[in-house]
Structure formats: structure tokens, C-alpha cells
Design a protein around this motif. Sequence first.
Motif, PDB file in Angstrom:
ATOM      1  N   ASP A 165       5.586   6.282  -2.875  1.00 50.90           N
ATOM      2  CA  ASP A 165       6.258   5.489  -1.848  1.00 50.90           C
ATOM      3  C   ASP A 165       5.298   4.421  -1.327  1.00 50.90           C
ATOM      4  O   ASP A 165       4.099   4.659  -1.169  1.00 50.90           O
ATOM      5  CB  ASP A 165       6.718   6.388  -0.694  1.00 50.90           C
ATOM      6  N   ARG A 166       5.853   3.230  -1.016  1.00 48.92           N
ATOM      7  CA  ARG A 166       5.007   2.113  -0.593  1.00 48.92           C
ATOM      8  C   ARG A 166       5.676   1.330   0.527  1.00 48.92           C
ATOM      9  O   ARG A 166       6.856   1.474   0.814  1.00 48.92           O
ATOM     10  CB  ARG A 166       4.734   1.165  -1.767  1.00 48.92           C
ATOM     11  N   ASN A 175       0.825  -1.214   0.000  1.00 48.42           N
ATOM     12  CA  ASN A 175       0.000   0.000   0.000  1.00 48.42           C
ATOM     13  C   ASN A 175       0.857   1.261   0.000  1.00 48.42           C
ATOM     14  O   ASN A 175       2.052   1.225   0.317  1.00 48.42           O
ATOM     15  CB  ASN A 175      -0.915   0.012   1.221  1.00 48.42           C
ATOM     16  N   PRO A 176       0.268   2.399  -0.371  1.00 54.56           N
ATOM     17  CA  PRO A 176       1.004   3.662  -0.260  1.00 54.56           C
ATOM     18  C   PRO A 176       1.443   3.888   1.185  1.00 54.56           C
ATOM     19  O   PRO A 176       0.762   3.504   2.133  1.00 54.56           O
ATOM     20  CB  PRO A 176      -0.036   4.705  -0.684  1.00 54.56           C
ATOM     21  N   ALA A 177       2.591   4.516   1.363  1.00 52.25           N
ATOM     22  CA  ALA A 177       3.109   4.810   2.701  1.00 52.25           C
ATOM     23  C   ALA A 177       3.717   6.220   2.701  1.00 52.25           C
ATOM     24  O   ALA A 177       4.607   6.500   1.881  1.00 52.25           O
ATOM     25  CB  ALA A 177       4.139   3.757   3.120  1.00 52.25           C
ATOM     26  N   ASN A 222       9.274   2.203   2.371  1.00 55.70           N
ATOM     27  CA  ASN A 222      10.492   1.449   2.096  1.00 55.70           C
ATOM     28  C   ASN A 222      11.009   1.942   0.749  1.00 55.70           C
ATOM     29  O   ASN A 222      10.367   1.734  -0.281  1.00 55.70           O
ATOM     30  CB  ASN A 222      10.193  -0.044   2.046  1.00 55.70           C
ATOM     31  N   PRO A 223      12.183   2.611   0.698  1.00 53.19           N
ATOM     32  CA  PRO A 223      12.673   3.166  -0.578  1.00 53.19           C
ATOM     33  C   PRO A 223      12.767   2.137  -1.689  1.00 53.19           C
ATOM     34  O   PRO A 223      12.609   2.470  -2.869  1.00 53.19           O
ATOM     35  CB  PRO A 223      14.048   3.725  -0.206  1.00 53.19           C
ATOM     36  N   ALA A 224      12.998   0.873  -1.319  1.00 52.76           N
ATOM     37  CA  ALA A 224      13.135  -0.164  -2.342  1.00 52.76           C
ATOM     38  C   ALA A 224      11.805  -0.498  -3.018  1.00 52.76           C
ATOM     39  O   ALA A 224      11.794  -1.152  -4.067  1.00 52.76           O
ATOM     40  CB  ALA A 224      13.726  -1.430  -1.719  1.00 52.76           C
ATOM     41  N   LEU A 225      10.700  -0.042  -2.406  1.00 47.26           N
ATOM     42  CA  LEU A 225       9.374  -0.379  -2.944  1.00 47.26           C
ATOM     43  C   LEU A 225       8.712   0.795  -3.663  1.00 47.26           C
ATOM     44  O   LEU A 225       7.548   0.684  -4.074  1.00 47.26           O
ATOM     45  CB  LEU A 225       8.458  -0.864  -1.813  1.00 47.26           C
ATOM     46  N   ALA A 226       9.420   1.905  -3.831  1.00 53.62           N
ATOM     47  CA  ALA A 226       8.845   3.038  -4.564  1.00 53.62           C
ATOM     48  C   ALA A 226       8.502   2.624  -5.990  1.00 53.62           C
ATOM     49  O   ALA A 226       9.219   1.828  -6.608  1.00 53.62           O
ATOM     50  CB  ALA A 226       9.821   4.205  -4.566  1.00 53.62           C
ATOM     51  N   ILE A 227       7.383   3.171  -6.517  1.00 60.16           N
ATOM     52  CA  ILE A 227       6.906   2.769  -7.835  1.00 60.16           C
ATOM     53  C   ILE A 227       6.538   4.002  -8.652  1.00 60.16           C
ATOM     54  O   ILE A 227       6.024   4.996  -8.111  1.00 60.16           O
ATOM     55  CB  ILE A 227       5.689   1.819  -7.699  1.00 60.16           C
TER      56      ILE A 227
END
Length: 841
Positions: free
Chosen positions: A444-445, A427-429, A499-504
Motif C-alpha cells: 500500500d502507498r 512512499n509505503p503507507a 490510497n487503494p488506487a496506488l497499491a503496487i
Amino acid sequence: MTKAHGNGTKVSPWYAVLLVLTGATATAATDATATADTTAGYAIPAGSLSSALLRYSEQSGRKVVFSTDLVRGLDSRGLQGQFDSQQALRRLLSGSGLGYRATSTGSVTLERLAVNSSEPQPAADAIALDKMTVSAEAEESDPSDPYSEDYAVRRATAATKTDTPLMETPVSIQVVPWAVINDQKTPRIKDALENVSGVRPQPSLGQGNAFIIRGFSNRSRIYRNGLGLINGFGGSPGEFDTANLESIEVLKGPAAVLFGRIEPGGLINVTTKRPLDDPYYALEQQFGSYDYYRTLWDAGGPVTQDRSLLYRFSGAYQSNNSFRDFVSLDRVIVNPSVTWRIGDRTELTLNVEGFNQDFRADFGLPAIGKRPASIPISRSLDDPNTPQGNLSHALVGTDFVHRFNDDWAVRNRFLATFSSNESTFVNPAPAFGNALNENTGIMDRNIFFQEGSTEAYTTNLDLTGKFRLWETRHEVLVGFDFTRGFSEYHTQGNWIDPNPALAIDIFNPRASYGIPRAMYKETLATAVNAPLHYSVAKTEWYGLYFQDHITLWDKLHILGGGRYDWAENGRGRGSSFNAAEKALPSTIRKDEEFSPRVGILYQPWTWLSVYGNWTNSLGANNGISAGGAPQPPEISEQFEAGIKTELFDRRLTATFAFYHLTKENVLTQDLSAPDQNARIAIGEARSRGLELDVSGRITDSLSLIGSYAYTDTRVTRDHSGLQGKRLSNVPEHAGSLWLRYDVKEIAALDGLSFGLGTYLAGQRHGDPHNSFQLPGYVRLDAFAAYRWNIGPTRLTTQVNIRNLLDKTYYESTDPDSNVAPRLGVYPGAPLTVLGSLRLEY
């Protein structure tokens, strides 16, 4: 009260007069005097005489009028072969002790034979007519008849908990019958309720039965056979499949006087299928776009020869993907029920519903600026590796009724609910903050998991009676109800810190798809809101209520009543369920309130009623503040006035209503709080508007159901900057019109039906701050069906097309349940095709 029909005979309201609206010629008294008619093929199975006569009328094209009391308990051996209509009718009536006649007034009726004979002989004063047209008032169809194709419904229990006709009830209530649900092939009540004015869907994660009625959310509180289902934290029965539904009722305005805790906009009550007196079996296979497969079954009838024990078993299995990427559903629902007629005046019904659904959560699309983001509506911002969620519930209900006599009865209903729900999504974070950079399109997610369960018990006891007092007639109701619910809710993962690695990149998301399974496991091993990520909620509600429906001069109806409630609500939080339960007692809030209702209706003619009502309502808030304190109860007040009418020989019903509704202590998401479930009361909101609902049949061939709503909503008192804002997801103008045409004029096309439907909604604000809008839309649907008899069975093939013009539109936003509204915009489906094959016998 009695009513005059056809030949002037007065019929008690306890007897239904069944007019079968097909055909053009009357039966004659004897073979010698009758005019010859066309021979036709008949395929009528053995069963009750009333059911056989319905089939006879459909297949012969002749009109028949009879009271249900006359044929009650009588059976027919059925009919197979080629006969003229008179021979067919005589054979069906053979051994029943009934005859048939045509009178000079132009009606064809059944009557008991005056002679000791088993043959259907005509009465002595029968009149032979070469040809005639039968004209009489259209009477009520049986809503439990699985063959019924009538769009008009003239009675509903949700308004008064009695069998009072809607034309005599001073409130606005609309009903979507099974005939409409079947024609539109809608598996979810969300789609069926598009036919009712002032009702808007408000899903969360693409699931759920949350609706907005007259501008206010009902928070997923749906009633089932008159008893409410508890809305727990993530654990409420989040879906209703229409496979087990007989109808859906919508009672407009505050309904607390009879039902207790309910939102002021209105109440949605689903009526489930009940066991049948006559054997009925149906099997249907549907298939359509996006790998849609759905199988439905329905079987019912008597278990014993004397019909003291009846059964019904219906259900469905559905599997489909979606126009949304990565979204799928696998659902099964089973619904057995049994009725035991203990005696002539006493019966007990037991019904069970089992539901299990595996699904992929879907939080929709984000908004950019003032509109939904300009990206394909198929695009998912979740991930293909996200585990599926599960939603399940088991419902066990009973309905016991004992009639002391024709006027007085006592009824007890009971419902036990056991439900659970779990879902995982990327989900968005922060979920309720600025997760999307609207300039770059980077969202960001993080990974989040939630689970909840609810155990609830609801029951009521009603005493109803009718009596006369001087020149007035009274229909009284005195009742008591009790509700107890306990819910648990638990979260894992992180919905606040990205989590920066999960940004889309929402414009080019493919590079971000394929999250490693290990990352799910690692993230879900933590809890962002520890030590408060476990919650328990408790609801207890007692209510005493009374109602008196007074009738004067057969024209003036006065409805008065009131209810006194004792309510307890609370929510405890902690590092475990045990810790949360220990914290619960300190959060309990107790409220008491009296809720009155007064209504008046004047019926100058049988086809026209003018009404008005005033009511107050109590709705305890389950929400809590950021500090954990319970919220004060919601109080609402409504003034309503309107007109009801029945046109075209009572075949078409219409309601036009004006209302002014206010609600205090309206809750909304507290975006400044770290707890996603924290709520604040925004003060007072007002909704006022005009509504029009029409349903029924204009001619023997043309049926319709339509609606229009003008809804003006505002926040009228607030201290957080919302005053003057419009309530979200509520269009100022919305409407619908569904038409069905049955081809009857051309013999070669008899059995062909087709129809069109249009649904429109104006621009809506997407969130409480009115920071963006969902554009208005018009959607066009269509269907075509062909029915024919094969021996004793009826086969129906049908094709439905939804969004015929393939328009892009948006239904609603998430109601702050899992993401902020700007991050959760739900698009409507593009052009979708569904085919079906249904076999009934």
C-alpha cells in the motif's frame, strides 16, 4: 623536541625534512668528479623552488633531502629540455644561493653556499661517489600538495586541535587522504569512508551523510574544518562532494571534550582544500555506467608576487542516472577560497561552498521474512512521474590565526550554514507500519512531500601554547565555542493512510506506474498530521574546554582535559511556522554537563606507541516524545587501549585498538505514535570491539590502505522488548583492503599504476527488533592508470571498476527517517565502470 635524520643533523619540528622517494644515484660535487649519468627530458614549470625540486626528483629518479626552511621563499625559473641530472639540478639551483653535496653517510642534501656566489657549487668536504643508495627516514608529505600520492598521514587536527603527531596522541584517529580519494574516484564521502574500520553508511532516501561509527549513528552530524554542521529536520547539508576535500578524518570514540555535541561512536571531520603557494591547475573529465558524467576543476596559487594573497577555486559538475529505476542526479558544487597573509605571523582565510543538487528520492526495497525481498535490485517502488527533489546549501567560513611567537598562537574559526531540502515520493503507507502484505507482495502507498531549511552559526576561539616546566614539556589548549541553529520542517500529503488506487505489486509493478499528475496535486493539498505538520527546532550550545598534553623523557605522553557545556534544545509544532515558533519556548530543555578525557601513551621506540584513554561525553537529544516533550540528554563513556606503529622507515602507519563504549538514553523511532518524528529512549546500549587500520607504503611501488573491525553491540537496558538485541546495520566482522602498485622497475612502463580493493561485511540485523537480516558480502574493485608528461603538464588516464564480480549485496536500511527499516533496504550497485582523463600543470 628534536629528531635525528640521515646525516645525524638535528632538525627542529618546525622544519619539515622532505625526502623524495625516487631514484637511485646521488649528485656529485662538481662536473670534474661526478660520474656521468643518463640524459633525460625535463619539463619543470617556473615556480617555487620546493615544487621544482619535487618535479626534478620525479623526472630524474634522484633522491634529495632538504629542510623547507632552507628553500622557503625561493623561486626557480623552471627547466625545459634534455639534461643529465647534475646539469638539471645546477640549473634549478642557479641564483638560489644553495649548493648540493653527497656525504659519506650516503645522503644527498642541499645547503646554503659558504661563498658569495649564485652558482650551486659543492661544499669543500663534498665526497664524490660513483654510485650509492640513499637511506633515510621517510618524512611527512604535505597533505595540501595536490601531487601527493602518499597514503600515510601522520598528523590530524581532529584528535587534539593541535599539530601533535598521531604517534604521540593517545586516541584512535584515521585519515583518508586525497591520494586515496583520487585513486578510487569516489564522489561521495560515503564511499571514501569504506576504508576506515568501524564506519558504516546509513543513508535515507538514498541521500545523506549519516554514518554508524563503532555501532552508534552520528545522525548526519559532520564536521567541516573543525566546526560542526547543524542537523535540522530535513534541512541539514545532506551531501558532501569530494571535489573540495583535502582529507577526511575519523576520530573514534566520544569527542565532546573538544567539540561538544557529538555521538559517542566518533566524529567525522572533512578538511577542505586551501589556497596554494604555488600555481596549480587541473581539469578532469569522468564518464561511466548509467550515463555518468562528472567534470572537476581545481586552480590555485599566489595572486601577488610576494605570496601575501593566495587563492583556490575548485568544484565539480555531475549528472547521472542510476542502476535504480527512475533515480537520477544533477549536481553542481563551487568552492572559492582566499588567504590573506596580513603579516609574517597573521593570516586570514575565507572559504565559500555553494552546492545545488536535483535528485529523485529513493526509499529502497522491502524485506520479506528474514531477508530483503527477492526482486531485482534495480526495481523502484516509486513512480516515474514523481517530481524531482532539491538539496542545496551555502557555507561561508573563515579561519583567522595569529602566532605571537613560535610557541603561542590564537585561532578563531567561524562557519555560517544556510541549507534547504525538499523531496516528493510515493512512499509505503503506513510508512512505519505494515504497508506490505508479504504473502501477496502487495504494498500500500500514498504520496508524501517534505521540506526543511536550516540556518546555523558556529564559532570557536582557541589559544594554544608550548612551554617547559622542570623536566616536562607542555602543549596546552584553552578554548570556547558557540553554536546556534534554527530549523524549519513542513510536511504535506499522507504517509499514514494508504490510497487503494496506488497499491503496487512488488513482483510485477509495471501496471501501477504512471500516476496522474492531478493525483499528486490533490494529495499534496492535504496534511495528514494537521495541525502539527509544521515544526521549528532550536539548538544553542556553549562550551568551555581545556587540554594539556604533557611529555616526559620524550617517551611518555599524558593527555588530560575537560569541557563544561551549557545546552538548550527544543522543538515546537503547529499549523503554521508562526504557530510552531510560539509553541517552541515551552519545549526547551536545558542541560549542563562536565565531560572529562584522560589518555596516556608510552613510546618506547620511535616506531611503537602503546596507549589508553577514558572519556565521558554529553550529547543532547533533539528528539521528542509522542506528547511533544524533549528527551533527556545522551551520556556516554568509553575505555580504550591500543597500539600504534610506523614501519618500513615510517612509510606505513598502523593502529590497533580495543574499546568498550556505553551510551544511555539511546533514541529510536516510536512506531506507536502518529508523528513520524516521535522518538523514545530505549535505555542503554553497549558497543565493544577490536579495530585495525593500516595505511601507507610498503615499498617504493606498493601502497595500501586497509581496515578490520570486530564490533559487538547490544541493548543492555530497555523496557520495550529490545534488551539483548543487537544494534541494527552493524556487522560483527567487517574489513577492507585497497592496494596500489606503481610500476617503476620497467622503464617502458614507468607511469603505469594498477590496484585492487576488496570490501567485506558480515551479516547485519536490519532493524532494532532484529526481525530480519542483511546477508554478508564481499565486493571486489579494481583500477588501472597511466601518467605521462607532455611538456609542463601531466596527463593521467584511468579506469575504475566497482563490484568487479557483479555481486548482489545490500548496504544498509533506512534509519527510521522516512520509512520503517523493513520497507527501506538499500542495495549496493552492480558492476560499474568509470573512465577518467585528468590534466595537471
